[in-house]
Design an enzyme around this catalytic site. Structure first.
Site, PDB file in Angstrom:
ATOM      1  CG  LEU A 625      -1.864  -1.297   1.355  1.00 20.63           C
ATOM      2  CD1 LEU A 625      -2.497  -1.178   2.773  1.00 20.63           C
ATOM      3  CD2 LEU A 625      -3.005  -0.811   0.188  1.00 20.63           C
ATOM      4  CD  GLU A 700       1.874  -9.755  13.939  1.00 18.43           C
ATOM      5  OE1 GLU A 700       1.623  -9.125  14.777  1.00 18.43           O
ATOM      6  OE2 GLU A 700       1.476 -10.624  13.372  1.00 18.43           O
TER       7      GLU A 700
HETATM    8 MO1  MOS Z   1      -0.108  -8.327  17.266  1.00 17.01          MO
HETATM    9  S1  MOS Z   1       0.964  -9.546  18.692  1.00 17.01           S
HETATM   10  O1  MOS Z   1      -1.481  -9.361  17.283  1.00 17.01           O
HETATM   11  O2  MOS Z   1      -0.308  -6.776  18.014  1.00 17.01           O
END
Ligand code: MOS
Length: 740
Positions: A625, A700
């Site tokens: 994005l 993540e």
């Molecule tokens: Mo993440 S550990 O779902 O903020």
């Protein structure tokens, strides 16, 4: 709006801001100190008082006596709230241990009182006068000691155990085998901004309502659980969280600061601010629980995996949950015979819960080292081993396919770009002066989650547009990507869009967690903007199906009207909608993101001091994005991976049951100087199955696998395999003959 993969998509000709490296729209507010964080609402709530939290001094047992008189009589004290006088409290759906303990104590530093006074200093001084007597009992604080006999975790969101084929036979007969056990420590989120809340009550009795200005990743979860804990209707609680100084999962759930600010404000009869004291954070709030992971891999001499088993042990408070460290092993590599299991020991350490990339982050710290070890036994290149075992389908459910599978391109691009062919095949053979040099790599994998998300957009009289949603920006760039989205769907320049976030008065969004924020929240803003387009077109007597929004104008049927003109006539025009996904979409398909990490380290032969020289991540996560904010997310995650590999660990006192290094002096995290060079490459590849903007999570992903790549590089440099994270020099030096 129901998401339909073939039809619900931003039009390619509308992409003017989305996909561009756009600087953060909230950047000026943040760099000039004008972004109001939760602890900074003095101007809004005069007459406020300050709360100081008292944490339990034992890890398990009972309070037998609490002497409050001296504290109550201390200067400036307005109220002291304990479990004795707080009234009946329930427990929020997403909390495991109680947020206000007493008389029973569940864990060390569980809050047992909040002292409210005119000033912070008075509250702190008074809290020191409270005398607490305890009857301490024995607790379970050592995961290794609790491992044997720990039962399978209860299957809540995911199965505790999965089996495919006949693992035992396949493993026993595999020509090449690996059986290794890895440990990862308890970790703390260590965010810059502590959990903090201002609370203010309005009205009395049944009419009483509560507003909290707090630091939460999930506004609706906080609101729901605060109302539940206080046993009051949800619509009487308002949660505001416009700016957040980091969360990493530590602010997903209602925590003690918000509850105690609310209780303190009620008792004192004035607004109260509670900022959880830094030394309380590690033991009072949640943390990433430690794991013990056993991995067995069986392979043919050509590297084809025939058997994979991954078992993980972790601990938590009673009725808690496991660290889901086997998640990726269910999806990452093909092998006909498979076994995974998660065991959960009941323990008395503070509550374990999500920390950035829960499951995959610690899981890949083990799996991707195991793959490196297997590659060595096979005398095979680690990149090739991973390519050999790639899969196009969910290995446990072959009828399910991945919407996109991009692991192989990430691995190839990364190897080429990093200069992987320069890696020494024989570990411990590269030297530059007194430094041993090594390269390591790891695959990265993290599932993408579809979450419904809503927003409201308003065309204002001056022709600008306001977006309102309870979405949060935890430093990730939500303000910016939502502004880009609204600008493109409505054909406006970025300056004519104002984004307002973090207020429970506004439509419920996905929130920030599990790397599901940006992809889903932009989907919600897309849906609301499409609804606004319809409303504008209808007001102008244009066919909404034909109307095009470009360069500040709406065009259809040969007419073109400037939005400023439409606004002058018809504003305010408001539309509200959200994106929703069919459950079947994630049942039938696996949505996931992929990356490959490459790392070069230097290890000093005299001291075993480890230096990370270069890091590269090649990531595939659908449409990117905003390459600028996405890159920052991945770099931050890679940095966290270095922390996990080399330094981060909560030290457990297994006698007293507490984390000893519970502040930022004792809990070490990486700083800029720790990593000389970081590079991020995106394989920008829209995924039409994922969201209206064809984007997936990225934040993540950058953490998953990063620590393993560092550990593998250290092995390549030294020939010493450390399976017990973090890889500190003391663990290395005793097994490294080259070291002085
Ligand atoms: Mo993440 S550990 O779902 O903020």
């Amino acid at each position: 709006m129901k998401f339909n993969p073939s039809a619900t998509a931003i039009a390619p000709q509308d992409l003017r801001h989305v996909g561009q490296a756009t600087p953060r729209v909230d950047g000026a507010l943040k760099t000039t100190g004008q972004a109001p964080y939760a602890g900074e609402y003095e101007a809004d709530v005069p007459e406020a008082a300050v709360g100081w939290v008292l944490g339990a001094g034992i890890a398990k047992g009972r309070i037998t006596d609490m002497q409050l008189d001296a504290a109550q009589a201390a200067p400036g004290v307005r109220a002291i709230v304990t479990a004795d006088n707080a009234g009946a409290l329930a427990k929020g759906q997403r909390n495991t241990a109680k947020l206000l303990g007493g008389p029973r104590i569940d864990h060390y530093h569980q809050a047992i009182a909040v002292v409210v006074a005119d000033t912070l200093e008075q509250a702190r001084a008074a809290a020191a006068l409270i005398e607490v007597s305890y009857d301490a009992s024995a607790g379970r604080f050592d995961l290794a000691a609790e491992r044997d006999g720990a039962p399978l975790a209860p299957s809540k969101d995911q199965e505790a155990r999965t089996d495919v084929g006949d693992f035992d036979t396949a493993y026993a007969t595999a020509p090449v085998q690996l059986d290794a056990t890895y440990t990862t420590p308890d970790q703390s989120h260590a965010m810059m901004e502590p959990p903090a809340t201002w609370a203010a009550w309005q009205g009395e009795g049944a009419d009483a309502s509560l507003t909290v200005w707090t630091s939460t990743q999930m506004v609706d979860w906080c609101r729901t659980d605060l109302a539940a804990t206080l046993k009051m209707p949800k619509d009487k609680v308002r949660v505001r969280s416009p700016f957040i100084g980091g969360g990493f999962g530590g602010k997903l759930f209602l925590r003690a600061d918000a509850l105690l600010a609310a209780l303190g404000a009620k008792a004192a009869g004035c607004p109260v601010k509670v900022s959880l004291q830094r030394p309380l954070i590690a033991n009072n709030s949640t943390h990433r629980p430690a794991t013990i992971q056993r991995i067995r891999l069986g392979a043919k001499p050509d590297g084809t995996l025939t058997a994979i088993a991954h078992e993980s042990w972790s601990g938590d408070q009673p009725e808690g949950q496991p660290e889901t460290a086997v998640n990726q092993t269910r999806l990452l590599y093909a092998a006909a015979h498979r076994h995974t299991a998660m065991y959960l020991a009941e323990m008395d350490l503070p509550e374990g819960n999500s920390m950035r990339a829960p499951g995959e982050a610690p899981g890949m710290m083990a799996l991707e080292v195991a793959m490196d070890e297997l590659a060595e036994r096979l005398d095979m290149d680690p990149v090739l081993l991973r390519l050999r075992n790639d899969t196009e389908v969910d290995p446990e459910h072959p009828e399910r396919r991945f919407t996109q599978r991009r692991l192989a391109p990430c691995l190839r691009e990364g190897a080429q770009h990093f200069g992987w062919d320069q890696r020494a095949r024989q570990p411990g053979t590269q030297r530059q002066g007194r430094w041993a040099i090594g390269m390591g790599m790891a695959a990265a994998f993290r599932s993408h989650i579809l979450m419904k998300s809503a927003a409201r957009v308003r065309l204002e009289r001056d022709g600008t547009v306001t977006v309102e949603t309870d979405m949060t920006d935890i430093g990730t760039g939500s303000y910016t990507v939502l502004a880009q989205t609204a600008a493109d769907v409505l054909g406006l320049p970025l300056e004519r869009v104002q984004v307002k976030l973090g207020d429970s008065d506004w439509p419920v969004s996905a929130g920030s967690g599990g790397q599901f924020g940006a992809a889903n929240a932009t989907g919600g803003v897309y849906a609301a903007c499409m609804a606004l387009r319809g409303a504008i077109a209808r007001k102008l007597g244009l066919d909404p199906a034909q109307a095009e929004f470009h360069a500040g104008c709406v065009q259809a049927q040969g007419r073109s009207v400037a939005l400023t003109d439409a606004a002058r006539e018809h504003a305010p025009l408001v539309a509200e909608d959200g994106i929703e996904y069919d459950e079947a979409l994630s049942k039938k398909w696996q949505h996931a993101t992929y990356a490959a990490h490459f790392v070069e380290v230097a290890v000093h032969v005299d001291t075993a001091e480890i230096r990370v020289r270069r890091m590269l991540a090649v990531c595939a996560a659908g449409r990117i994005l905003n390459p600028l904010t996405a890159r920052s997310q991945v770099m931050g995650a890679m940095t966290m991976g270095v922390g996990a590999a080399l330094m981060e660990a909560l030290a457990v006192d297994t006698n007293l049951g507490l984390f000893i290094n519970h502040d930022l002096a004792g809990y070490e995290v990486p700083v800029h100087a720790d990593i000389a060079q970081q590079e991020v490459i995106f394989l920008d590849d829209p995924d039409a199955m994922a969201s209206p903007l064809q984007a997936k999570g990225i934040a993540e992903l950058g953490l998953c696998g990063a620590a393993a790549a560092v550990a593998n590089a250290i092995y390549n440099a030294t020939g010493v395999r450390v399976r017990d994270y973090p890889v500190t020099l003391d663990k290395l030096i005793e097994h490294w003959p080259a070291a002085a």
